[in-house]
Design a protein around this motif. Structure first.
Motif, PDB file in Angstrom:
ATOM      1  N   SER A 197       3.835 104.275  43.812  1.00  0.00           N
ATOM      2  CA  SER A 197       4.494 105.352  43.049  1.00  0.00           C
ATOM      3  C   SER A 197       5.227 106.280  44.007  1.00  0.00           C
ATOM      4  CB  SER A 197       3.438 106.129  42.271  1.00  0.00           C
ATOM      5  OG  SER A 197       3.973 107.322  41.724  1.00  0.00           O
ATOM      6  N   PRO A 198       6.511 106.627  43.730  1.00  0.00           N
ATOM      7  CA  PRO A 198       7.420 106.009  42.777  1.00  0.00           C
ATOM      8  C   PRO A 198       7.534 104.504  43.044  1.00  0.00           C
ATOM      9  CG  PRO A 198       8.398 108.025  43.652  1.00  0.00           C
ATOM     10  CD  PRO A 198       7.157 107.753  44.452  1.00  0.00           C
ATOM     11  N   GLY A 199       7.712 103.762  41.968  1.00  0.00           N
ATOM     12  CA  GLY A 199       7.574 102.312  42.056  1.00  0.00           C
ATOM     13  C   GLY A 199       8.874 101.565  42.251  1.00  0.00           C
ATOM     14  N   ASN A 200       8.795 100.490  42.988  1.00  0.00           N
ATOM     15  CA  ASN A 200       9.842  99.488  43.066  1.00  0.00           C
ATOM     16  C   ASN A 200       9.337  98.311  42.238  1.00  0.00           C
ATOM     17  OD1 ASN A 200      11.676  97.528  43.744  1.00  0.00           O
ATOM     18  ND2 ASN A 200      11.246  97.519  45.941  1.00  0.00           N
ATOM     19  N   PRO A 201       9.999  97.880  41.182  1.00  0.00           N
ATOM     20  CA  PRO A 201      11.380  98.121  40.782  1.00  0.00           C
ATOM     21  C   PRO A 201      11.580  99.182  39.694  1.00  0.00           C
ATOM     22  CG  PRO A 201      10.533  96.334  39.461  1.00  0.00           C
ATOM     23  CD  PRO A 201       9.398  96.808  40.356  1.00  0.00           C
ATOM     24  N   SER A 202      10.516  99.794  39.177  1.00  0.00           N
ATOM     25  CA  SER A 202      10.677 100.575  37.939  1.00  0.00           C
ATOM     26  C   SER A 202      11.141 102.001  38.174  1.00  0.00           C
ATOM     27  CB  SER A 202       9.347 100.611  37.190  1.00  0.00           C
ATOM     28  OG  SER A 202       8.415 101.391  37.925  1.00  0.00           O
ATOM     29  N   GLY A 203      10.873 102.568  39.364  1.00  0.00           N
ATOM     30  CA  GLY A 203      11.152 103.981  39.595  1.00  0.00           C
ATOM     31  C   GLY A 203      10.125 104.892  38.939  1.00  0.00           C
ATOM     32  N   ASP A 205      18.191  98.724  27.045  1.00  0.00           N
ATOM     33  CA  ASP A 205      17.389  99.931  26.847  1.00  0.00           C
ATOM     34  C   ASP A 205      16.858 100.361  28.219  1.00  0.00           C
ATOM     35  OD1 ASP A 205      15.626 101.907  26.156  1.00  0.00           O
ATOM     36  OD2 ASP A 205      14.157 100.558  25.209  1.00  0.00           O
ATOM     37  N   CYS A 206      17.437 101.444  28.742  1.00  0.00           N
ATOM     38  CA  CYS A 206      17.104 101.844  30.111  1.00  0.00           C
ATOM     39  C   CYS A 206      16.282 103.133  30.133  1.00  0.00           C
ATOM     40  CB  CYS A 206      18.385 102.033  30.927  1.00  0.00           C
ATOM     41  SG  CYS A 206      18.049 102.406  32.647  1.00  0.00           S
ATOM     42  N   PRO A 207      14.971 103.043  30.412  1.00  0.00           N
ATOM     43  CA  PRO A 207      14.173 104.262  30.514  1.00  0.00           C
ATOM     44  C   PRO A 207      14.614 105.084  31.729  1.00  0.00           C
ATOM     45  CG  PRO A 207      12.810 102.313  30.920  1.00  0.00           C
ATOM     46  CD  PRO A 207      14.215 101.833  30.751  1.00  0.00           C
ATOM     47  N   VAL A 208      14.309 106.371  31.707  1.00  0.00           N
ATOM     48  CA  VAL A 208      14.709 107.257  32.809  1.00  0.00           C
ATOM     49  C   VAL A 208      13.621 107.215  33.878  1.00  0.00           C
ATOM     50  CG1 VAL A 208      15.358 109.599  33.461  1.00  0.00           C
ATOM     51  CG2 VAL A 208      15.829 108.783  31.150  1.00  0.00           C
ATOM     52  N   PRO A 209      13.927 106.670  35.064  1.00  0.00           N
ATOM     53  CA  PRO A 209      12.909 106.637  36.115  1.00  0.00           C
ATOM     54  C   PRO A 209      12.719 108.010  36.769  1.00  0.00           C
ATOM     55  CG  PRO A 209      14.879 105.447  36.805  1.00  0.00           C
ATOM     56  CD  PRO A 209      15.193 106.069  35.499  1.00  0.00           C
ATOM     57  N   GLN A 210      11.551 108.238  37.292  1.00  0.00           N
ATOM     58  CA  GLN A 210      11.252 109.537  37.928  1.00  0.00           C
ATOM     59  C   GLN A 210      11.566 109.541  39.424  1.00  0.00           C
ATOM     60  OE1 GLN A 210       8.104 108.127  36.189  1.00  0.00           O
ATOM     61  NE2 GLN A 210       9.311 108.623  34.384  1.00  0.00           N
ATOM     62  N   GLY A 211      11.735 108.355  40.018  1.00  0.00           N
ATOM     63  CA  GLY A 211      11.960 108.344  41.459  1.00  0.00           C
ATOM     64  C   GLY A 211      12.512 107.021  41.964  1.00  0.00           C
ATOM     65  N   ALA A 212      12.474 106.842  43.296  1.00  0.00           N
ATOM     66  CA  ALA A 212      13.036 105.687  44.020  1.00  0.00           C
ATOM     67  C   ALA A 212      14.549 105.593  43.766  1.00  0.00           C
ATOM     68  CB  ALA A 212      12.313 104.395  43.680  1.00  0.00           C
ATOM     69  N   PHE A 213      15.150 104.420  43.995  1.00  0.00           N
ATOM     70  CA  PHE A 213      16.588 104.313  43.690  1.00  0.00           C
ATOM     71  C   PHE A 213      16.898 103.054  42.891  1.00  0.00           C
ATOM     72  CE2 PHE A 213      15.994 103.776  48.386  1.00  0.00           C
ATOM     73  CZ  PHE A 213      15.969 102.391  48.417  1.00  0.00           C
ATOM     74  N   TYR A 214      15.992 102.810  41.909  1.00  0.00           N
ATOM     75  CA  TYR A 214      16.178 101.651  41.035  1.00  0.00           C
ATOM     76  C   TYR A 214      16.055 102.067  39.580  1.00  0.00           C
ATOM     77  CZ  TYR A 214      14.408  99.616  45.416  1.00  0.00           C
ATOM     78  OH  TYR A 214      14.196  99.305  46.730  1.00  0.00           O
ATOM     79  N   VAL A 215      16.745 101.344  38.702  1.00  0.00           N
ATOM     80  CA  VAL A 215      16.426 101.408  37.271  1.00  0.00           C
ATOM     81  C   VAL A 215      15.988 100.012  36.850  1.00  0.00           C
ATOM     82  CG1 VAL A 215      17.904 103.334  36.578  1.00  0.00           C
ATOM     83  CG2 VAL A 215      18.866 101.034  36.693  1.00  0.00           C
ATOM     84  N   TYR A 216      15.173  99.977  35.793  1.00  0.00           N
ATOM     85  CA  TYR A 216      14.620  98.698  35.332  1.00  0.00           C
ATOM     86  C   TYR A 216      14.788  98.596  33.814  1.00  0.00           C
ATOM     87  CZ  TYR A 216      11.571  94.628  35.837  1.00  0.00           C
ATOM     88  OH  TYR A 216      11.068  93.352  35.886  1.00  0.00           O
ATOM     89  N   PRO A 217      16.052  98.348  33.370  1.00  0.00           N
ATOM     90  CA  PRO A 217      16.294  98.328  31.932  1.00  0.00           C
ATOM     91  C   PRO A 217      15.728  97.082  31.258  1.00  0.00           C
ATOM     92  CG  PRO A 217      18.345  98.124  33.195  1.00  0.00           C
ATOM     93  CD  PRO A 217      17.257  98.127  34.177  1.00  0.00           C
ATOM     94  N   SER A 218      15.295  97.281  30.022  1.00  0.00           N
ATOM     95  CA  SER A 218      14.807  96.158  29.217  1.00  0.00           C
ATOM     96  C   SER A 218      16.000  95.414  28.616  1.00  0.00           C
ATOM     97  CB  SER A 218      13.920  96.684  28.096  1.00  0.00           C
ATOM     98  OG  SER A 218      13.748  95.679  27.115  1.00  0.00           O
ATOM     99  N   LEU A 219      15.877  94.070  28.559  1.00  0.00           N
ATOM    100  CA  LEU A 219      16.926  93.232  27.982  1.00  0.00           C
ATOM    101  C   LEU A 219      16.501  92.640  26.642  1.00  0.00           C
ATOM    102  CD1 LEU A 219      18.262  91.297  31.112  1.00  0.00           C
ATOM    103  CD2 LEU A 219      19.488  92.986  29.737  1.00  0.00           C
ATOM    104  N   ALA A 220      15.437  93.216  26.043  1.00  0.00           N
ATOM    105  CA  ALA A 220      14.927  92.647  24.787  1.00  0.00           C
ATOM    106  C   ALA A 220      16.039  92.528  23.738  1.00  0.00           C
ATOM    107  CB  ALA A 220      13.774  93.497  24.261  1.00  0.00           C
ATOM    108  N   GLY A 221      16.980  93.474  23.737  1.00  0.00           N
ATOM    109  CA  GLY A 221      18.053  93.462  22.736  1.00  0.00           C
ATOM    110  C   GLY A 221      19.181  92.499  23.054  1.00  0.00           C
ATOM    111  N   VAL A 222      19.085  91.777  24.154  1.00  0.00           N
ATOM    112  CA  VAL A 222      20.164  90.874  24.557  1.00  0.00           C
ATOM    113  C   VAL A 222      19.736  89.411  24.422  1.00  0.00           C
ATOM    114  CG1 VAL A 222      21.455  90.095  26.594  1.00  0.00           C
ATOM    115  CG2 VAL A 222      21.241  92.534  26.140  1.00  0.00           C
ATOM    116  N   ILE A 223      18.415  89.182  24.577  1.00  0.00           N
ATOM    117  CA  ILE A 223      17.901  87.804  24.547  1.00  0.00           C
ATOM    118  C   ILE A 223      18.232  87.166  23.192  1.00  0.00           C
ATOM    119  CG2 ILE A 223      15.775  86.393  24.647  1.00  0.00           C
ATOM    120  CD1 ILE A 223      16.641  87.668  27.374  1.00  0.00           C
TER     121      ILE A 223
END
Ligand SMILES: Cc1ncc(COP(=O)(O)O)c(C=O)c1O
Length: 407
Positions: free
Chosen positions: A179-185, A323-341
């Motif tokens: 924490s902050p996490g890679n890849p989620s932030g 759907d991209c949640p707002v990460p609290q740290g690091a320098f990555y975002v980890y958006p969900s692709l559930a709506g694209v599959i």
């Protein structure tokens, strides 16, 4: 003549179970396309785009000119251990003396040395998903068994006490918490760590590896929390790991460090004494300057990352199906692709997995990001925003165009 030499694969059976780093594979594919003349925007890197500050470089040059060019104590020079002890006391309120400190050639090596020093066959290593790619493979390399504890986009990619409890067992040797996490932030608040500590008290045999590598990349004025400070009763079984790579833009210098129980620290030094010996003497002196010198540039750089995060989160949430949640740290975002599959590209290919998405995005729009499967939680992808605002703006526009083209 029978060829005895080639009768057996050169790679060991253990190593055959280890995956090569998937982030490096994407970088490779992107460079191949770039060599064909394509203008690839690579958002797969795991390092700050800033340079190492000049005062740190000057300390390294002085070390070279001052003849600090020989073997050093295996797990770090006294001056660096002193600077690390002062850092732990100043920033984390953690009392680690020199006998409790290890310095290794990079944060990655700290983790490997810790696992190598302590894991026996059959030991389980609990790893929350999505995870930094190296944890499971390092666990396998030292003969351990990775056990995954799932998080979800709904819990902000944070481990709940129930999910932690379900993954822990009498065989758990380590829990790894980043924490902050890679890849989620995602970054844990002190109260969230306290709730996890409650669970960990029921597993007194388990060690906890706390990976604080992204400590200084924390946004929105949040206070950084680390487990050993939040739950001092767990301190004797925690290894608090950190490094200069991300905070000081020193990825190439290869200095990581950790504070922990003296018995473990001695065992880690034993591993180093028979493998790498000390980290580079010059890099160690540079790290002394980094940890003891001016720290103001860290907050300035962090503010730049926060602005980029805001730009990227907004840009990705404007893309259909992401759907991209707002990460609290690091320098990555980890958006969900559930709506694209399940959607199809204009040429009729179905996007069945996050890997399909990332490959099609690279083909169609010259954007390189890493598929979520590499981090153990799908469907998603990791985008690193350690690059310029101009490139990020352009990348978001291309991702939006690509998503709009899917049917
Ligand atoms: C979560 C995490 N821990 C540790 C490391 C290792 O850092 P280093 O470059 O110092 O080996 C990284 C680097 O990407 C990381 O993301």
């Amino acid at each position: 003549m029978p060829d005895q030499f080639h009768a057996r694969p050169l790679q060991s059976a253990t190593l055959a179970r280890v995956k090569p780093s998937p982030t490096l594979a994407i970088t490779q594919k992107a460079s191949e396309l770039a060599a064909q003349g394509r203008k690839i925007i690579s958002l797969s890197a795991g390092e700050p785009d800033f340079d190492t500050p000049d005062s740190i470089k000057a300390a390294a040059i002085a070390a070279i000119q001052g003849g600090k060019t020989k073997y050093t104590a295996v797990d770090g020079i006294a001056e660096l251990k002193q600077a690390i002890a002062a850092k732990f006391a100043r920033e984390n309120a953690l009392p680690y003396g020199p006998a409790q400190i290890n310095v290794s050639p990079g944060g990655k090596a700290v983790i490997y040395n810790a696992l190598m020093a302590s894991v026996d066959p059959g030991d389980e290593i609990v790893i929350p998903t999505p995870y930094w790619v190296s944890y499971p493979d390092m666990a396998i390399m030292v003969g351990g068994t990775p056990v995954f504890a799932a998080t979800s986009v709904e819990t902000g990619y944070k481990l709940t006490p129930a999910a932690l409890d379900a993954a822990m067992s009498s065989k758990t040797r380590w829990l790894i918490l980043n924490s902050p996490g890679n890849p989620s932030g995602a970054a844990y608040e002190a109260e969230e760590l306290a709730a996890l500590a409650d669970v960990l008290r029921s597993y007194p045999h388990a060690l906890i590896l706390v990976d604080d590598m992204y400590e200084h990349l924390l946004f929105d004025g949040r206070a950084f929390a680390t487990l050993a400070a939040v739950a001092p009763d767990l301190y004797p079984r925690i290894l608090t790991m950190n490094g200069v790579s991300k905070s000081y833009s020193m990825t190439g210098w290869r200095i990581g460090y950790a504070g922990g129980p003296p018995e473990l620290i001695r065992a880690m030094a034993k591993v180093m004494s028979q493998t790498t010996s000390n980290p580079s003497s010059i890099s160690q002196w540079a790290a002394v300057a980094a940890l003891s010198g001016p720290q103001d540039f860290i907050a300035e750089r962090c503010a730049v990352f926060q602005r980029r995060r805001d730009l990227v989160v907004a840009g990705l949430n404007a893309a259909a199906g992401i759907d991209c949640p707002v990460p609290q740290g690091a320098f990555y975002v980890y958006p969900s692709l559930a709506g694209v599959i399940g959607k199809r590209t204009p040429d009729g290919r179905e996007i069945q997995t996050d890997q399909d998405f990332c490959e099609a995005l690279l083909e169609a729009e010259d954007i390189a990001v890493v598929h979520g499967e590499a981090f153990g939680l799908s469907p998603a992808f990791r985008l690193s925003y350690a690059t310029s605002t101009e490139l990020l703006t352009e990348a978001c526009a291309r991702i939006q165009r690509f998503c709009a083209s899917l049917r």
